[in-house]
Design an enzyme around this catalytic site. Structure first.
Site, PDB file in Angstrom:
ATOM      1  CB  THR A  35      -0.985  -0.014   1.189  1.00  0.00           C
ATOM      2  OG1 THR A  35      -1.805  -1.183   1.088  1.00  0.00           O
ATOM      3  CG2 THR A  35      -1.858   1.227   1.200  1.00  0.00           C
ATOM      4  CG  LEU A  41       3.370   3.540  -7.860  1.00  0.00           C
ATOM      5  CD1 LEU A  41       2.850   2.127  -8.093  1.00  0.00           C
ATOM      6  CD2 LEU A  41       4.339   3.949  -8.958  1.00  0.00           C
ATOM      7  CD  GLU A  43       2.023  11.693  -1.947  1.00  0.00           C
ATOM      8  OE1 GLU A  43       2.985  12.464  -2.124  1.00  0.00           O
ATOM      9  OE2 GLU A  43       1.553  11.467  -0.824  1.00  0.00           O
ATOM     10  N   GLY A  62       2.525  16.752  -1.018  1.00  0.00           N
ATOM     11  CA  GLY A  62       1.333  16.007  -0.677  1.00  0.00           C
ATOM     12  C   GLY A  62       0.709  16.589   0.571  1.00  0.00           C
ATOM     13  CG  HIS A  70      -4.044  -1.526  -1.745  1.00  0.00           C
ATOM     14  ND1 HIS A  70      -2.760  -1.680  -1.306  1.00  0.00           N
ATOM     15  CD2 HIS A  70      -4.153  -2.287  -2.864  1.00  0.00           C
ATOM     16  CE1 HIS A  70      -2.112  -2.497  -2.115  1.00  0.00           C
ATOM     17  NE2 HIS A  70      -2.940  -2.887  -3.076  1.00  0.00           N
TER      18      HIS A  70
END
Length: 133
Positions: A35, A41, A43, A62, A70
């Protein structure tokens, strides 16, 4: 700022799941995409959407992940395709809808928010923090 960041703009990133991307490297015994890697990925795909619209003095950081789900496991060696779309621009806050698919099913969906910030101010503040420690 909203005229530089278009609602509806998208980017896609493909990533082949490597051994170091698996949950076995995150204190779990399952050899599936971890996760934290999937969030990373998400972001970097969001960053790809708006990278060309940033001024040289700007960067994004972020801010939050909302409703990050997930929802399915992806084995090592499979390709994950991540798609990010700008859904809202509120001043310096950019909201993205993110989905990932592993060729069989959707494995991730969620919302990611990034903040547009001044690069020099951020670095100066960070360096001051390090110097104080």
């Amino acid at each position: 700022m909203s005229d530089r960041f278009a609602v509806g703009a998208t980017a896609v990133r493909e990533h082949v799941v490597r051994a170091e991307d698996c949950a076995t490297h995150w204190e779990n015994d399952l050899p599936v995409l971890a996760t934290p890697v999937l969030l990373w990925l998400a972001e970097v795909t969001c960053m790809k959407v708006i990278g060309d619209a940033l001024e040289p003095s700007e960067m994004t950081v972020g801010f939050k992940h909302d409703n990050a789900q997930h929802v399915a496991a992806t084995p090592e060696g499979w390709t994950v395709t991540v798609t990010a779309e700008v859904t809202e621009v509120d001043g310096r806050m950019l909201t993205f809808a993110v989905r990932a698919h592993d060729g069989v099913e959707v494995v991730y969906r969620g919302t990611h928010v990034r903040a547009v910030i001044d690069r020099e101010k951020f670095l100066r503040r960070f360096e001051e923090k390090v110097a104080r420690s």
